[in-house]
Design a protein around this motif. Sequence first.
Motif, PDB file in Angstrom:
ATOM      1  N   LEU A 110       0.837  -1.200   0.000  1.00  0.00           N
ATOM      2  CA  LEU A 110       0.000   0.000   0.000  1.00  0.00           C
ATOM      3  C   LEU A 110       0.871   1.248   0.000  1.00  0.00           C
ATOM      4  N   PHE A 111       1.913   1.249   0.839  1.00  0.00           N
ATOM      5  CA  PHE A 111       2.800   2.412   0.903  1.00  0.00           C
ATOM      6  C   PHE A 111       3.497   2.654  -0.440  1.00  0.00           C
ATOM      7  N   GLU A 112       3.900   1.592  -1.119  1.00  0.00           N
ATOM      8  CA  GLU A 112       4.571   1.767  -2.409  1.00  0.00           C
ATOM      9  C   GLU A 112       3.654   2.445  -3.419  1.00  0.00           C
ATOM     10  N   ARG A 113       2.371   2.127  -3.383  1.00  0.00           N
ATOM     11  CA  ARG A 113       1.421   2.771  -4.285  1.00  0.00           C
ATOM     12  C   ARG A 113       1.302   4.264  -3.942  1.00  0.00           C
ATOM     13  N   ILE A 114       1.200   4.565  -2.664  1.00  0.00           N
ATOM     14  CA  ILE A 114       1.108   5.971  -2.237  1.00  0.00           C
ATOM     15  C   ILE A 114       2.386   6.713  -2.618  1.00  0.00           C
ATOM     16  N   LYS A 115       3.511   6.075  -2.372  1.00  0.00           N
ATOM     17  CA  LYS A 115       4.804   6.689  -2.675  1.00  0.00           C
ATOM     18  C   LYS A 115       4.955   6.972  -4.171  1.00  0.00           C
ATOM     19  N   THR A 116       4.500   6.050  -4.984  1.00  0.00           N
ATOM     20  CA  THR A 116       4.575   6.239  -6.433  1.00  0.00           C
ATOM     21  C   THR A 116       3.775   7.455  -6.871  1.00  0.00           C
ATOM     22  N   VAL A 117       2.555   7.568  -6.372  1.00  0.00           N
ATOM     23  CA  VAL A 117       1.715   8.726  -6.714  1.00  0.00           C
ATOM     24  C   VAL A 117       2.378  10.006  -6.234  1.00  0.00           C
ATOM     25  N   TYR A 118       2.906   9.982  -5.018  1.00  0.00           N
ATOM     26  CA  TYR A 118       3.532  11.180  -4.436  1.00  0.00           C
ATOM     27  C   TYR A 118       4.752  11.617  -5.239  1.00  0.00           C
ATOM     28  N   GLU A 119       5.614  10.679  -5.589  1.00  0.00           N
ATOM     29  CA  GLU A 119       6.867  11.025  -6.269  1.00  0.00           C
ATOM     30  C   GLU A 119       6.637  11.420  -7.728  1.00  0.00           C
ATOM     31  N   GLU A 120       5.538  10.946  -8.314  1.00  0.00           N
ATOM     32  CA  GLU A 120       5.261  11.285  -9.705  1.00  0.00           C
ATOM     33  C   GLU A 120       4.352  12.504  -9.851  1.00  0.00           C
ATOM     34  N   SER A 121       4.022  13.136  -8.730  1.00  0.00           N
ATOM     35  CA  SER A 121       3.075  14.252  -8.751  1.00  0.00           C
ATOM     36  C   SER A 121       3.773  15.583  -8.570  1.00  0.00           C
ATOM     37  N   LYS A 122       3.137  16.615  -9.086  1.00  0.00           N
ATOM     38  CA  LYS A 122       3.573  17.982  -8.873  1.00  0.00           C
ATOM     39  C   LYS A 122       2.443  18.752  -8.198  1.00  0.00           C
ATOM     40  N   LYS A 123       2.812  19.602  -7.266  1.00  0.00           N
ATOM     41  CA  LYS A 123       1.805  20.328  -6.494  1.00  0.00           C
ATOM     42  C   LYS A 123       0.856  21.100  -7.403  1.00  0.00           C
ATOM     43  N   GLY A 124       1.387  21.655  -8.470  1.00  0.00           N
ATOM     44  CA  GLY A 124       0.565  22.483  -9.354  1.00  0.00           C
ATOM     45  C   GLY A 124      -0.465  21.701 -10.138  1.00  0.00           C
ATOM     46  N   ASP A 125      -0.342  20.372 -10.149  1.00  0.00           N
ATOM     47  CA  ASP A 125      -1.287  19.543 -10.889  1.00  0.00           C
ATOM     48  C   ASP A 125      -2.548  19.238 -10.093  1.00  0.00           C
ATOM     49  N   TYR A 126      -2.574  19.653  -8.838  1.00  0.00           N
ATOM     50  CA  TYR A 126      -3.679  19.300  -7.947  1.00  0.00           C
ATOM     51  C   TYR A 126      -4.363  20.553  -7.402  1.00  0.00           C
ATOM     52  N   SER A 127      -5.617  20.380  -6.989  1.00  0.00           N
ATOM     53  CA  SER A 127      -6.258  21.426  -6.188  1.00  0.00           C
ATOM     54  C   SER A 127      -5.550  21.482  -4.840  1.00  0.00           C
ATOM     55  N   ILE A 128      -5.744  22.556  -4.118  1.00  0.00           N
ATOM     56  CA  ILE A 128      -5.098  22.706  -2.802  1.00  0.00           C
ATOM     57  C   ILE A 128      -5.492  21.545  -1.889  1.00  0.00           C
ATOM     58  N   GLU A 129      -6.775  21.198  -1.927  1.00  0.00           N
ATOM     59  CA  GLU A 129      -7.266  20.160  -1.024  1.00  0.00           C
ATOM     60  C   GLU A 129      -6.742  18.780  -1.426  1.00  0.00           C
ATOM     61  N   ASP A 130      -6.730  18.486  -2.717  1.00  0.00           N
ATOM     62  CA  ASP A 130      -6.212  17.191  -3.168  1.00  0.00           C
ATOM     63  C   ASP A 130      -4.726  17.046  -2.829  1.00  0.00           C
ATOM     64  N   TRP A 131      -3.962  18.108  -3.051  1.00  0.00           N
ATOM     65  CA  TRP A 131      -2.534  18.041  -2.729  1.00  0.00           C
ATOM     66  C   TRP A 131      -2.319  17.866  -1.226  1.00  0.00           C
ATOM     67  N   LYS A 132      -3.140  18.528  -0.445  1.00  0.00           N
ATOM     68  CA  LYS A 132      -3.028  18.389   1.008  1.00  0.00           C
ATOM     69  C   LYS A 132      -3.264  16.938   1.418  1.00  0.00           C
ATOM     70  N   LEU A 133      -4.262  16.295   0.816  1.00  0.00           N
ATOM     71  CA  LEU A 133      -4.529  14.897   1.146  1.00  0.00           C
ATOM     72  C   LEU A 133      -3.336  14.020   0.757  1.00  0.00           C
ATOM     73  N   LEU A 134      -2.811  14.207  -0.421  1.00  0.00           N
ATOM     74  CA  LEU A 134      -1.671  13.409  -0.884  1.00  0.00           C
ATOM     75  C   LEU A 134      -0.447  13.639  -0.004  1.00  0.00           C
ATOM     76  N   ASP A 135      -0.113  14.886   0.226  1.00  0.00           N
ATOM     77  CA  ASP A 135       1.071  15.238   1.013  1.00  0.00           C
ATOM     78  C   ASP A 135       0.952  14.732   2.444  1.00  0.00           C
ATOM     79  N   LYS A 136      -0.217  14.934   3.042  1.00  0.00           N
ATOM     80  CA  LYS A 136      -0.434  14.518   4.434  1.00  0.00           C
ATOM     81  C   LYS A 136      -0.404  13.000   4.567  1.00  0.00           C
ATOM     82  N   THR A 137      -1.040  12.300   3.641  1.00  0.00           N
ATOM     83  CA  THR A 137      -1.087  10.845   3.716  1.00  0.00           C
ATOM     84  C   THR A 137       0.308  10.247   3.589  1.00  0.00           C
TER      85      THR A 137
END
Length: 526
Positions: A110-137
């Motif tokens: 499960l962590f590897e899936r979360i980590k993959t999404v996190y490392e392949e993401s850019k803050k500007g690609d998300y709404s503030i709330e979506d990025w907060k969920l990703l970053d916090k998780t």
Amino acid sequence: MSNPLLEKFNTPFDTIPFDKIKPKHFEPAFEELFSSARIEIESIWKSNNAPTFENTLVALERSASRLGRIASVLYNLNVAETGKEIQEVTRNISPKLAEFRNDIILNQSLFERIKTVYEESKKGDYSIEDWKLLDKTYKDFVRNGANLDETSKKRYREITQELSQLTVDFGENVLAETNNYFLHITDEKDLSGLPEDVIDQAHMEAESRELNGWVFTLQFPSYGPFMKYADNRQLRKQVFFAYAKRSVQENAYNNTGIIEKIVNLRLELANILGFKTYSDFVLSNRMAERTEKVWSFLDDLLKASMPVAQKEVEEMQHFAAENGLNDTLQIWDWSYYSEKLKKAKFDIDDEMTRPYFQLEKVEKGVFDLAKQLFGLYFRQNNDVPIYHNDVKVFEVYDEKNTFISLLYMDYFPRESKKGGAWMTEYEQQHITRNGENVRPHVSLVFNFTKPTKTKPSLLTYTEVTTLLHEFGHALHGMLSNCTYESLAGTNVYRDFVELPSQLLENWADQKKWLNQIASHFETGEK
């Protein structure tokens, strides 16, 4: 056997069916909900699809929602309306909840899936709330052991499960010790100095125990006034030590060993996670960030306040000596002489103002303040199930008559309730997959002065301030408008969460607002 915790709640606003819930329902419900939640989460980490924000982060956020809600019911009952059966259930369930949480946090796939999404993401690609969920998780997983080796993960599990049990035991012991002590007075001379209202409350307490005379307990509406007004110094000392020595005496409720275990386990936990101290671990998820910053703040506070504090102690010692104390001022004297000094200097005390703060009028004043500031309207609902007859429930609407929240108000102390005041929730605000904005069910719990046979509940000024403080927390929860439950309402940094509550406290010293709520309960005098 039917189980109301697992069935659809056929109640107003989908409220908790407290009138149907029995302690025996909890453990079977948890077992079924653990099972269904694990299936939900397994479908995430076993998915053959590439990890995305939606199929991993949002799916995890939406999982186990019923389990979380039923857990909130159990833990809230265990502090507001507990008993031996609820306490036993809580002791049994707490380690299982810790294990369930560990099974999520320490799941490498499960962590590897979360980590993959996190490392392949850019803050500007998300709404503030979506990025907060990703970053916090992602950071919560890392912070709580997702990167540990298997040996460390095993020890992490052991520690967190043991801590979950110890913290429950600690709270139960304090409540038991609080309830086990009472001072029974039969000689009226020992009531010297106590206000009439306090004496009436003590007489009611004695009657409830089928005793003659007066009974004083360690619940604060009884303990506080006794320490403040009782002329009998020896009795003040006795009551003070009964309060101060709760759960540190040689009996079944001694918390000394529990505290030692908690401190050592927390230190070991912090070290496993790469932190020098437990405070470093805690502050890594706070606005303060670092232990050094907190110590710097406290040192500055000490330097600024100590000279004033020393002068106040000297003044109090001199005042006490002038008023008959032929001894060094002790801690059980402080509240007593402080109140007398306030009376001497300013000709005011709590008993002078108490008749002007009738609970019902203060409550209305707080609701009117919410209307003035936020356009909120409150309507009492007597059809919502409650967990104790003291509890009142209000529907909350905005100026457009849109439903905003439910608000439970639980004002008075009882042996089944822990001391203090707090805000909690039985349903947190969030937006479902189909776009429904689920509104929160907020609860405020207090330990205010009870009404007597001849008088309504009359609050001290401190209690008025406490009501405003906790109502600030309630507003924080009620006005939430977030997509994700884990980010909604008061789910913010713990050292930020006090901002709305302390902000609302300011109205306690605003003359205009006080004029609206304060009138003598008998004469109407302002």
